[in-house]
Scaffold this active site. Structure first.
Site, PDB file in Angstrom:
ATOM      1  N   HIS A 345       0.845  -1.202   0.000  1.00  0.00           N
ATOM      2  CA  HIS A 345       0.000   0.000   0.000  1.00  0.00           C
ATOM      3  C   HIS A 345       0.876   1.246   0.000  1.00  0.00           C
ATOM      4  O   HIS A 345       1.846   1.324   0.746  1.00  0.00           O
ATOM      5  CB  HIS A 345      -0.918  -0.008   1.220  1.00  0.00           C
ATOM      6  CG  HIS A 345      -1.730   1.239   1.356  1.00  0.00           C
ATOM      7  ND1 HIS A 345      -2.797   1.503   0.524  1.00  0.00           N
ATOM      8  CD2 HIS A 345      -1.627   2.302   2.190  1.00  0.00           C
ATOM      9  CE1 HIS A 345      -3.316   2.687   0.857  1.00  0.00           C
ATOM     10  NE2 HIS A 345      -2.627   3.188   1.859  1.00  0.00           N
ATOM     11  N   THR A 412       3.465  -6.055   2.999  1.00  0.00           N
ATOM     12  CA  THR A 412       4.611  -6.503   2.209  1.00  0.00           C
ATOM     13  C   THR A 412       5.323  -5.355   1.489  1.00  0.00           C
ATOM     14  O   THR A 412       6.429  -5.520   1.011  1.00  0.00           O
ATOM     15  CB  THR A 412       4.150  -7.548   1.177  1.00  0.00           C
ATOM     16  OG1 THR A 412       2.878  -7.136   0.649  1.00  0.00           O
ATOM     17  CG2 THR A 412       4.004  -8.907   1.818  1.00  0.00           C
ATOM     18  N   GLU A 413       4.645  -4.208   1.385  1.00  0.00           N
ATOM     19  CA  GLU A 413       5.260  -3.026   0.770  1.00  0.00           C
ATOM     20  C   GLU A 413       4.579  -1.779   1.313  1.00  0.00           C
ATOM     21  O   GLU A 413       3.352  -1.680   1.282  1.00  0.00           O
ATOM     22  CB  GLU A 413       5.060  -3.008  -0.762  1.00  0.00           C
ATOM     23  CG  GLU A 413       5.829  -4.059  -1.499  1.00  0.00           C
ATOM     24  CD  GLU A 413       5.638  -3.988  -3.018  1.00  0.00           C
ATOM     25  OE1 GLU A 413       5.231  -2.926  -3.541  1.00  0.00           O
ATOM     26  OE2 GLU A 413       5.894  -5.012  -3.667  1.00  0.00           O
ATOM     27  N   ASN A 414       5.393  -0.845   1.814  1.00  0.00           N
ATOM     28  CA  ASN A 414       4.876   0.474   2.157  1.00  0.00           C
ATOM     29  C   ASN A 414       6.072   1.420   2.249  1.00  0.00           C
ATOM     30  O   ASN A 414       7.061   1.108   2.919  1.00  0.00           O
ATOM     31  CB  ASN A 414       4.113   0.446   3.492  1.00  0.00           C
ATOM     32  CG  ASN A 414       3.619   1.815   3.925  1.00  0.00           C
ATOM     33  OD1 ASN A 414       4.014   2.341   4.970  1.00  0.00           O
ATOM     34  ND2 ASN A 414       2.762   2.421   3.129  1.00  0.00           N
TER      35      ASN A 414
END
Ligand SMILES: *[C@@H]1O[C@H](CO)[C@@H](O)[C@H](O)[C@H]1NC(C)=O
Ligand SMILES: *[C@@H]1O[C@H](CO)[C@@H](O)[C@H](O)[C@H]1NC(C)=O
Length: 569
Positions: A345, A412-414
């Site tokens: 996100h 998992t992604e920010n």
């Protein structure tokens, strides 16, 4: 008749399942609130991430095959400044160095991806296994474990073997489902005794939409209105197949988890009192996240996608919907194939209803009948699409909880980028972004969302796909122009390290000191960085500056001579 009744019973069952799993998300209640002081549950996992094509380099070394990104990035005009990931961060050669960067922050986990063509050069297990490629990942995994860093491994982060693109048309062809399964099975066999967290796909939305609809990403196809749906259909089937392979062949022995990493921006209704805006915002999130999450949790596409794409296809005079369908066996095979849900996100949009007449061609984007807006007051420090809207993160996480029965989540992604050619290591805006987004995640945990870990995106600056090296997401700055791809810590390294060691935000006084201390360290690093390029750019300096200096000298001599001559006269 009996068949009919059976179907009816199934239908009721499915409905009952859906109802029990999905609560209603409350669109009308958005409490933004103030900063929350508190900590995460013990055992919360902190990490950073990367992906193979973006960081490894060594694109043709030790028997690696070509990927669609090796081919795509060589086509002129596809990538900013025609850059490629040929060497990027040279991560292939710097495992030890990079692990010491992770240790510096005391990371609990590191998320990376395996390059499919590095271990299967032609994509097919039956063809050839590249033991040197396997060895590289063996070494990486060993080194992580020796340092108490848990590997979270992605099987597909966009670098499809080029051979499979040429032979089958990549994700357009359902033949790829079994080939991906063979590759995944090899990974479980070779690495599964030590890897316990598997992510099948990273951001399949991007693979489908940017690879096969807009063509901004490899393989660069523009199959508007159909290509993305077909690719996503095969990706979902491939994910489910791999989950079942793990479940039946490896889970008993290896005791790991298989999930997927879905990326989704949040969509907030422009007017939360307007039902049409709420429905449009819901469509935005369903077409983004629900497209993949709903099949994996409930067995089929979101109803609103089936309705909208079906109706538009009919208006266009097509005999069937452009959205493919799953048969009943496929639905039950796909349902419940997510041990944990990875969430990537970055940002938020305001959404309002907007009709697109189906006569104006078709595309994934117009199928949604909505418009995306941004608030000009939102900060946008880096990439043009990336506005910092921390409260959207809490909304998204609560949406996941209510829609999919409160699954186990790993972020998992920010993270956030910075603008081109920026060599300022004092990344004030990134510290603020991490502080505020992680704080909203903490609020979501207190709301009861089952978040188990957080992955800062990304460990290093790296190749940003079609944006080349012009956007920098790293906690560490990479000097791509230098021969040894020197890494330098940005201030956010110190800041993130303190969040990790406190497992959250203990109290106001301490957190205020974090920023000050982090900024002190980056000022001296900035001087380092300013000094270094002088030596590494000697070639460039001689090429450009020497002729310029010569020209200037000649000019000055000429003027001097003129003055002299004039003086004589
Ligand atoms: C990239 O390649 C294209 C095609 O050769 C060329 O027109 C363009 O100027 C190149 N861009 C840069 C920044 O070199
Ligand atoms: C899928 O690949 C096979 C093998 O190359 C080919 O025969 C078939 O036509 C392809 N199907 C599609 C839909 O492209």
């Amino acid at each position: 008749m009996a068949w009919c009744r059976q179907l009816r019973v199934c239908h009721v069952l499915v409905l009952a399942l859906c109802v029990s799993a999905a609560e209603d998300f409350d669109w009308t209640k958005n409490e933004m609130g103030s900063f929350y002081y508190g900590t995460f549950p013990t055992g919360f996992s902190w990490g950073a991430g990367s992906s193979a094509y973006q960081t490894e380099g060594a694109w043709d070394k030790d028997g690696k095959g070509m990927s669609i990104w090796d081919v795509f990035s060589r086509k002129k005009g596809k990538i900013y400044l025609n850059d490629t990931g040929d060497s990027s961060c040279d991560g292939y050669y710097k495992v030890k160095d990079d692990i010491s960067l992770m240790k510096e922050m005391k990371l609990n986990h590191y998320r990376f991806s395996i390059s499919w063509p590095r271990i299967l050069p032609n994509g097919m297990r039956s063809d050839q296994i590249n033991e040197k490629g396997i060895q590289y990942y063996e070494n990486l995994i060993s080194a992580l474990l020796e340092n108490q860093i848990t590997p979270i491994v992605t099987l597909y982060h966009w670098d499809l073997p080029q051979a499979l693109e040429e032979k089958y048309g990549g994700w357009q062809n359902s033949s790829i489902v079994n080939l991906f399964n063979d590759y995944a099975n090899l990974c479980f066999e070779r690495f599964g005794n030590r890897v316990k967290y598997w992510i099948t796909f990273s951001n399949p939305w991007s693979v489908a939409v940017e690879g096969y609809e807009t063509g901004e990403h490899a393989p660069g196809l523009k199959l508007r209105g159909t290509g993305a749906y077909k690719a996503a259909h095969n990706i979902i089937k491939a994910h489910a197949k791999v989950w079942h392979t793990y479940d039946t062949q490896w889970r008993n022995k290896q005791k790991g988890l298989v999930g997927i990493s879905l990326s989704a921006d949040w969509g907030e209704p422009v007017d939360i009192t307007n039902q049409r805006d709420i429905e449009a915002a819901d469509r935005y999130v369903q077409f983004y996240l629900g497209w993949f999450a709903t099949p994996l949790f409930n067995g089929d596409y979101p109803q609103v996608m089936k309705d909208y794409i079906g109706r538009k296809s009919a208006q266009q005079g097509l005999g069937s919907s452009r959205l493919p369908t799953f048969n009943p066996q496929e639905k039950s095979f796909i349902r419940g194939t997510c041990d944990f849900l990875g969430i990537g996100h970055f940002t938020t949009r305001y959404i309002t209803q907007k009709n697109y007449p189906s006569t104006r061609g078709n595309s994934y984007f117009t199928d949604r009948d909505l418009a995306e807006l941004v608030d000009p007051r939102w900060p946008d420090p880096g990439s043009e699409w990336l506005y910092s809207v921390p409260w959207g993160f809490r909304r998204l996480l609560n949406f996941v909880k209510s829609q999919y029965g409160n699954p186990m989540i790993y972020v998992t992604e920010n993270g956030v980028s910075e603008k081109m050619m920026c060599t300022d290591l004092c990344d004030e805006w990134r510290m603020q972004y991490f502080r505020d987004y992680i704080n909203e995640m903490l609020k979501a945990v207190n709301d009861g969302v089952n978040v188990k870990g957080y992955t800062a995106w990304s460990l290093l600056d790296k190749f940003e796909w079609d944006e080349g090296f012009s956007e920098r997401f790293g906690l560490y700055y990479v000097d791509f122009r230098s021969k040894n791809k020197q890494r330098y810590p940005k201030a956010s390294v110190q800041y993130y390290k303190r969040i990790i060691s406190s497992n959250g935000f203990p109290n106001q006084r301490e957190i205020e000191s974090w920023r000050r201390k982090a900024t002190e360290t980056c000022t001296s690093s900035n001087q380092l960085l300013a000094a270094d390029p002088l030596t590494s750019h000697m070639e460039m300096v001689t090429e450009i500056v020497v002729p310029t200096v010569c020209t200037l000298c000649i000019l000055i001599c000429a003027i001097f001579l003129m003055f002299l001559l004039r003086g004589r006269l």
